[in-house]
Scaffold this active site. Structure first.
Site, PDB file in Angstrom:
ATOM      1  CB  CYS A  43      -1.262  -0.661   1.419  1.00 24.68           C
ATOM      2  SG  CYS A  43      -2.354  -1.448   0.962  1.00 24.68           S
TER       3      CYS A  43
HETATM    4  N1  SAJ Z   1       7.579   2.292   8.551  1.00 26.14           N
HETATM    5  C1  SAJ Z   1       7.879   3.104   9.262  1.00 26.14           C
HETATM    6  N2  SAJ Z   1       7.742   3.693   9.877  1.00 26.14           N
HETATM    7  C2  SAJ Z   1       6.392   3.507  10.417  1.00 26.14           C
HETATM    8  C3  SAJ Z   1       5.176   4.049   9.561  1.00 26.14           C
HETATM    9  C4  SAJ Z   1       5.497   2.580   8.676  1.00 26.14           C
HETATM   10  O1  SAJ Z   1       9.118   3.228   8.007  1.00 26.14           O
HETATM   11  O2  SAJ Z   1       6.487   5.174  11.123  1.00 26.14           O
HETATM   12  C5  SAJ Z   1       7.289   1.235   7.074  1.00 26.14           C
HETATM   13  C6  SAJ Z   1       6.741  -0.065   8.016  1.00 26.14           C
HETATM   14  O3  SAJ Z   1       8.141  -0.798   8.313  1.00 26.14           O
HETATM   15  C7  SAJ Z   1       6.579  -0.740   6.356  1.00 26.14           C
HETATM   16  C8  SAJ Z   1       5.654   0.550   5.784  1.00 26.14           C
HETATM   17  O4  SAJ Z   1       5.990   1.427   6.384  1.00 26.14           O
HETATM   18  O5  SAJ Z   1       7.556  -1.493   5.401  1.00 26.14           O
HETATM   19  C9  SAJ Z   1       4.508   0.450   5.640  1.00 26.14           C
HETATM   20  O6  SAJ Z   1       3.417   0.303   6.660  1.00 26.14           O
HETATM   21  P1  SAJ Z   1       2.255  -0.169   7.572  1.00 26.14           P
HETATM   22  O7  SAJ Z   1       2.465   0.012   8.991  1.00 26.14           O
HETATM   23  O8  SAJ Z   1       1.728   1.513   6.631  1.00 26.14           O
HETATM   24  O9  SAJ Z   1       1.906  -1.208   6.762  1.00 26.14           O
HETATM   25  P2  SAJ Z   1       1.184  -1.150   5.869  1.00 26.14           P
HETATM   26  O10 SAJ Z   1       1.906  -1.243   4.536  1.00 26.14           O
HETATM   27  O11 SAJ Z   1       0.699  -2.839   6.061  1.00 26.14           O
HETATM   28  O12 SAJ Z   1       0.051  -0.804   5.303  1.00 26.14           O
HETATM   29  C10 SAJ Z   1      -1.685  -0.968   5.902  1.00 26.14           C
HETATM   30  C11 SAJ Z   1      -2.601   0.725   5.365  1.00 26.14           C
HETATM   31  N3  SAJ Z   1      -3.877  -0.509   5.282  1.00 26.14           N
HETATM   32  C12 SAJ Z   1      -3.972   0.098   3.947  1.00 26.14           C
HETATM   33  O13 SAJ Z   1      -3.793   0.671   3.469  1.00 26.14           O
HETATM   34  C13 SAJ Z   1      -6.210  -1.106   4.760  1.00 26.14           C
HETATM   35  C14 SAJ Z   1      -2.953   1.197   6.056  1.00 26.14           C
HETATM   36  O14 SAJ Z   1      -2.793   2.784   5.598  1.00 26.14           O
HETATM   37  C15 SAJ Z   1      -2.573   1.690   7.480  1.00 26.14           C
HETATM   38  O15 SAJ Z   1      -2.193   2.525   7.776  1.00 26.14           O
HETATM   39  C16 SAJ Z   1      -0.992   0.228   7.978  1.00 26.14           C
HETATM   40  O16 SAJ Z   1      -1.289  -0.415   6.963  1.00 26.14           O
HETATM   41  C17 SAJ Z   1      -1.058  -0.003   9.226  1.00 26.14           C
HETATM   42  O17 SAJ Z   1      -1.899   1.529  10.195  1.00 26.14           O
HETATM   43  O18 SAJ Z   1      -1.083  -1.015   9.639  1.00 26.14           O
END
Ligand code: SAJ
Length: 418
Positions: A260
């Site tokens: 995403c």
């Molecule tokens: N990440 C960072 N720093 C942060 C947060 C994330 O480096 O502060 C990195 C993570 O390590 C990862 C990537 O970004 O590699 C994405 O992380 P994510 O927590 O956003 O996880 P995702 O990709 O599974 O995002 C999903 C998304 N859900 C949908 O699109 C339905 C996102 O909108 C959600 O907010 C997120 O999950 C969530 O909150 O867990």
């Protein structure tokens, strides 16, 4: 008689919808073009993190039929399209799967059907791409059938939020379409949020994830200069988080992975540039910063070795956690891959360990894995990329000669933090 729902695309988005629908008294058909996926599901095997084999068996017992035959769509009162929209070469969404699924719906569309697109894409796709294809059937959207968009909000591995308890945005081609979509989703989710049209529903998803993408890029860029300024950015974020309003903590890392966050914002920047001729600068800059983090981590590893009078070439580097986030097996867009590629290109002896990954190759090179303590003992530098809950971080910090912690979760005298 209860309605029949057909879900097209039985992956991490489609299957949770199938599961909730099976539990809501709907007749449910799962349709996927992959014989492998259909075959596994028919045998009661799940291929996604969030559903167990037992979940699949329960769905089958409740009457779920799974097929790769598109003629099943003729029986559907509701069709939801949950197919992937990867980035294409030109940076825009590859809509091949969406148009292929839409043509299958077109060829079996019957009056009164509700069609919903859930695949993430640029604002206007439902109205300008899906609608014309469906109307080739001779039926008119908003008149003979309903058409809406509803963004997927499935967060793989999230123990707290699933389909049912995550508010669902829906937007239709017409008010009537929005109403029909709201009535359907009201059977499988607790809260439905009505958007003004398909475009606002499409754009809401992109805002949600672009917001994350650019805020992660902000702290990634701050991490670089904070290190040079001798400021502990992790402590800064901890302090800033004490503000009870107007601040949400994001954390630096080795890069941004997943299906995403690194992908969705590009749909928007692609459309703005293609349609309006100018850049969506926030997204393009954020993409550049986040995509640059693996190389930055490689440079920091080189610096750590240098402090030990070791060259990167010939040194052993152990990567811990090669998935894109902790506690799941998904490796899509994981920053571990470009990092490993960079280290290998500079002659390092790269090994990996990940409790969720048994075999890992980078650019055709099989990266060796070892039992954890052996790997820790043999590495000149250990890099923590994903702090899986299986890891005993204190044990790792005690055994590693030098630990580079890219997540700010370990302390210790031989621990360096991003
Ligand atoms: N990440 C960072 N720093 C942060 C947060 C994330 O480096 O502060 C990195 C993570 O390590 C990862 C990537 O970004 O590699 C994405 O992380 P994510 O927590 O956003 O996880 P995702 O990709 O599974 O995002 C999903 C998304 N859900 C949908 O699109 C339905 C996102 O909108 C959600 O907010 C997120 O999950 C969530 O909150 O867990």
């Amino acid at each position: 008689m209860s309605s029949t729902l057909a879900v097209i695309g039985l992956g991490y988005v489609g299957l949770p919808l199938v599961r909730e629908a099976c539990g809501s008294g709907l007749n449910v058909i799962g349709y996927d073009v992959s014989e492998r996926v259909v075959g596994a599901l028919r045998e009661g095997r799940s291929h996604v993190d969030d559903l167990s084999d037992a979940d699949v068996r329960r769905m089958l017992d409740s009457g779920l039929t799974v097929t790769s035959d598109p003629s099943c769509l003729t029986e559907a009162d509701i069709v939801v399209i949950c197919v992937p929209t990867p980035l294409s070469e030109d940076g825009g969404p590859d809509l091949t799967a969406v148009t292929s699924a839409t043509c299958a719906v077109r060829d079996h569309l019957t009056p009164g059907t509700l069609v919903v697109l859930e695949s993430t894409t640029w604002p206007g796709t439902t109205d300008e791409v899906v609608r014309p294809l469906l109307e080739e059937s001779g039926l008119a959207a908003g008149k003979d059938f309903h058409l809406a968009f509803s963004p997927e909000r499935i967060d793989p591995g999230n123990p707290e939020y699933g389909l049912r308890n995550t508010p669902k945005v829906v937007g239709g081609i017409t008010e009537g379409c929005t109403q029909a979509a709201a009535e359907f989703y009201g059977q499988v989710v607790d809260t439905v949020v009505r958007a003004r049209s398909t475009r606002e529903a499409e754009m809401a998803k992109l805002l949600e994830n672009t917001y994350r993408h650019i805020n992660i890029a902000l702290v990634n860029e701050m991490a670089k200069f904070s290190h040079e300024l001798g400021v502990d950015l992790w402590d800064v974020i901890r302090c800033a988080s004490s503000k009870p309003f107007g601040f949400q903590a994001f954390y630096p890392g080795p890069g941004v992975g997943g299906h995403c966050i690194p992908i969705d914002p590009n749909y928007l920047s692609y459309q703005v540039r293609a349609r309006l001729g100018y850049p969506f600068r926030f997204v393009e800059l954020a993409q550049e910063i986040n995509a640059g983090m693996p190389d930055y981590v490689a440079r920091r590893v080189q610096d750590l070795l240098n402090e030990q009078s070791k060259a990167l070439r010939g040194s052993t580097v152990l990567l811990l956690g090669v998935t894109y986030k902790p506690n799941i097996a998904d490796q899509r867009e994981s920053p571990a891959r470009p990092l490993a590629a960079r280290l290998l290109a500079q002659g390092a002896d790269v090994r990996f360990h990940d409790p969720h990954v048994r075999q890992w190759s980078v650019n055709g090179h099989d990266v060796p894995t070892l039992e954890l303590d052996k790997g820790l003992a043999e590495a000149d530098v250990v890099v923590l990329l994903q702090p899986h809950k299986d890891y005993d971080l204190e044990h790792i910090a005690a055994r590693a000669s030098v630990l580079f912690d890219t997540r700010g979760v370990v302390t210790g005298e031989r621990v360096e933090t991003l």
